[in-house]
Design a protein around this motif. Structure first.
Motif, PDB file in Angstrom:
ATOM      1  N   ARG A 110     -88.394 -23.337  71.694  1.00  0.00           N
ATOM      2  CA  ARG A 110     -87.177 -24.163  71.766  1.00  0.00           C
ATOM      3  C   ARG A 110     -85.886 -23.413  71.198  1.00  0.00           C
ATOM      4  N   ASP A 111     -85.760 -22.639  70.077  1.00  0.00           N
ATOM      5  CA  ASP A 111     -84.931 -21.881  69.905  1.00  0.00           C
ATOM      6  C   ASP A 111     -84.531 -21.073  70.652  1.00  0.00           C
ATOM      7  N   PHE A 112     -85.194 -20.199  71.366  1.00  0.00           N
ATOM      8  CA  PHE A 112     -84.866 -19.276  72.436  1.00  0.00           C
ATOM      9  C   PHE A 112     -84.094 -19.933  73.565  1.00  0.00           C
ATOM     10  N   ILE A 113     -84.640 -21.185  74.038  1.00  0.00           N
ATOM     11  CA  ILE A 113     -83.854 -21.856  75.022  1.00  0.00           C
ATOM     12  C   ILE A 113     -82.899 -22.394  74.535  1.00  0.00           C
ATOM     13  N   GLU A 114     -82.388 -23.009  73.427  1.00  0.00           N
ATOM     14  CA  GLU A 114     -81.270 -23.642  72.754  1.00  0.00           C
ATOM     15  C   GLU A 114     -80.030 -22.264  72.673  1.00  0.00           C
ATOM     16  N   GLU A 115     -80.717 -21.123  72.297  1.00  0.00           N
ATOM     17  CA  GLU A 115     -79.655 -20.233  71.912  1.00  0.00           C
ATOM     18  C   GLU A 115     -79.348 -19.340  72.970  1.00  0.00           C
ATOM     19  N   ASP A 116     -80.228 -18.795  73.985  1.00  0.00           N
ATOM     20  CA  ASP A 116     -80.030 -18.007  74.829  1.00  0.00           C
ATOM     21  C   ASP A 116     -79.874 -18.958  76.560  1.00  0.00           C
ATOM     22  N   GLY A 117     -80.451 -19.960  76.458  1.00  0.00           N
ATOM     23  CA  GLY A 117     -80.159 -20.821  77.781  1.00  0.00           C
ATOM     24  C   GLY A 117     -78.856 -21.270  78.132  1.00  0.00           C
ATOM     25  N   PRO A 118     -78.026 -21.516  77.276  1.00  0.00           N
ATOM     26  CA  PRO A 118     -76.593 -21.854  77.401  1.00  0.00           C
ATOM     27  C   PRO A 118     -75.891 -20.669  77.902  1.00  0.00           C
ATOM     28  N   LYS A 119     -76.046 -19.219  77.501  1.00  0.00           N
ATOM     29  CA  LYS A 119     -75.447 -18.160  77.892  1.00  0.00           C
ATOM     30  C   LYS A 119     -75.694 -17.795  79.372  1.00  0.00           C
ATOM     31  N   TYR A 120     -77.028 -18.067  79.601  1.00  0.00           N
ATOM     32  CA  TYR A 120     -77.656 -17.542  81.119  1.00  0.00           C
ATOM     33  C   TYR A 120     -77.760 -18.391  82.093  1.00  0.00           C
ATOM     34  N   TYR A 121     -78.249 -19.599  81.647  1.00  0.00           N
ATOM     35  CA  TYR A 121     -78.806 -20.692  82.637  1.00  0.00           C
ATOM     36  C   TYR A 121     -78.658 -22.055  82.051  1.00  0.00           C
ATOM     37  N   PRO A 122     -77.014 -22.461  81.864  1.00  0.00           N
ATOM     38  CA  PRO A 122     -76.838 -23.889  81.409  1.00  0.00           C
ATOM     39  C   PRO A 122     -77.111 -24.643  82.231  1.00  0.00           C
ATOM     40  N   HIS A 123     -76.959 -24.727  83.593  1.00  0.00           N
ATOM     41  CA  HIS A 123     -77.378 -25.503  84.741  1.00  0.00           C
ATOM     42  C   HIS A 123     -78.893 -25.777  84.643  1.00  0.00           C
ATOM     43  N   LEU A 124     -79.740 -24.896  83.914  1.00  0.00           N
ATOM     44  CA  LEU A 124     -81.208 -25.367  84.145  1.00  0.00           C
ATOM     45  C   LEU A 124     -81.838 -26.100  82.902  1.00  0.00           C
ATOM     46  N   LEU A 125     -80.977 -26.108  81.755  1.00  0.00           N
ATOM     47  CA  LEU A 125     -81.701 -26.727  80.709  1.00  0.00           C
ATOM     48  C   LEU A 125     -82.140 -28.069  80.751  1.00  0.00           C
ATOM     49  N   GLN A 126     -81.529 -28.772  81.735  1.00  0.00           N
ATOM     50  CA  GLN A 126     -81.924 -30.200  81.919  1.00  0.00           C
ATOM     51  C   GLN A 126     -83.226 -30.386  82.317  1.00  0.00           C
ATOM     52  N   TYR A 127     -83.823 -29.345  82.989  1.00  0.00           N
ATOM     53  CA  TYR A 127     -85.329 -29.292  83.685  1.00  0.00           C
ATOM     54  C   TYR A 127     -86.328 -28.888  82.718  1.00  0.00           C
ATOM     55  N   VAL A 128     -85.931 -28.219  81.517  1.00  0.00           N
ATOM     56  CA  VAL A 128     -86.875 -27.424  80.573  1.00  0.00           C
ATOM     57  C   VAL A 128     -87.716 -28.622  79.871  1.00  0.00           C
ATOM     58  N   ARG A 129     -88.951 -28.602  79.786  1.00  0.00           N
ATOM     59  CA  ARG A 129     -89.914 -29.377  79.203  1.00  0.00           C
ATOM     60  C   ARG A 129     -90.859 -28.361  78.410  1.00  0.00           C
ATOM     61  N   ILE A 130     -91.100 -28.716  77.222  1.00  0.00           N
ATOM     62  CA  ILE A 130     -91.807 -28.080  76.121  1.00  0.00           C
ATOM     63  C   ILE A 130     -93.118 -28.990  75.721  1.00  0.00           C
ATOM     64  N   LYS A 131     -94.295 -28.934  76.005  1.00  0.00           N
ATOM     65  CA  LYS A 131     -95.557 -29.778  75.775  1.00  0.00           C
ATOM     66  C   LYS A 131     -96.579 -29.220  74.960  1.00  0.00           C
ATOM     67  N   ILE A 132     -96.838 -29.754  74.010  1.00  0.00           N
ATOM     68  CA  ILE A 132     -97.771 -29.175  73.037  1.00  0.00           C
ATOM     69  C   ILE A 132     -99.161 -29.933  73.443  1.00  0.00           C
ATOM     70  N   ILE A 133    -100.224 -29.216  73.744  1.00  0.00           N
ATOM     71  CA  ILE A 133    -101.512 -30.126  73.793  1.00  0.00           C
ATOM     72  C   ILE A 133    -102.375 -29.671  73.017  1.00  0.00           C
ATOM     73  N   GLU A 134    -102.905 -30.878  72.221  1.00  0.00           N
ATOM     74  CA  GLU A 134    -103.686 -30.577  71.374  1.00  0.00           C
ATOM     75  C   GLU A 134    -105.188 -31.838  71.416  1.00  0.00           C
ATOM     76  N   ALA A 135    -106.259 -31.152  70.984  1.00  0.00           N
ATOM     77  CA  ALA A 135    -107.629 -31.779  71.214  1.00  0.00           C
ATOM     78  C   ALA A 135    -107.627 -32.792  70.276  1.00  0.00           C
ATOM     79  N   SER A 136    -107.192 -32.612  68.872  1.00  0.00           N
ATOM     80  CA  SER A 136    -107.106 -33.626  67.889  1.00  0.00           C
ATOM     81  C   SER A 136    -105.915 -34.467  67.865  1.00  0.00           C
ATOM     82  N   ALA A 137    -105.937 -35.473  66.807  1.00  0.00           N
ATOM     83  CA  ALA A 137    -104.745 -36.483  66.754  1.00  0.00           C
ATOM     84  C   ALA A 137    -103.725 -35.833  65.863  1.00  0.00           C
TER      85      ALA A 137
END
Length: 106
Positions: free
Chosen positions: A58-85
């Motif tokens: 998330r930090d990488f995307i928030e810091e470097d994303g606006p410099k190089y791909y500002p128009h793509l940030l709206q499409y980014v999804r980060i999902k964490i998948i965990e077997a337990s609750a």
């Protein structure tokens, strides 16, 4: 496909793979769904490594994303998948709650 995160070389491969995802999503005339598909990152495991990696991603995307791909940030999804609750199962409940709160900020 899957990337492991055990050694420094693994981290380099992951960084390259992330940049490649942005480059693929940057191809003109892709649909919104295709951009989201290219920019959805799934992290398997909500232990210390998975949660730290999600935060660093998330930090990488928030810091470097606006410099190089500002128009793509709206499409980014980060999902964490965990077997337990629980995230960060070996840690205190207050730390688990703080991690969830921080990860849900955006």
């Amino acid at each position: 496909y899957c990337c492991f995160l055990k050694q420094v070389e693994d981290a380099r491969r992951i960084r390259t793979a992330i940049v490649n995802c942005f480059e693929r999503a940057n191809i003109p005339k892709l649909t919104k769904e295709e951009r989201i598909k290219n920019l959805t990152f799934a992290i398997i495991g909500a232990g210390p490594t998975g949660i730290e990696f999600a935060s660093e991603l998330r930090d990488f995307i928030e810091e470097d994303g606006p410099k190089y791909y500002p128009h793509l940030l709206q499409y980014v999804r980060i999902k964490i998948i965990e077997a337990s609750a629980t995230v960060l199962a070996p840690f205190d409940k207050s730390l688990q709650e703080e991690a969830i709160q921080q990860l849900n900020l955006k």
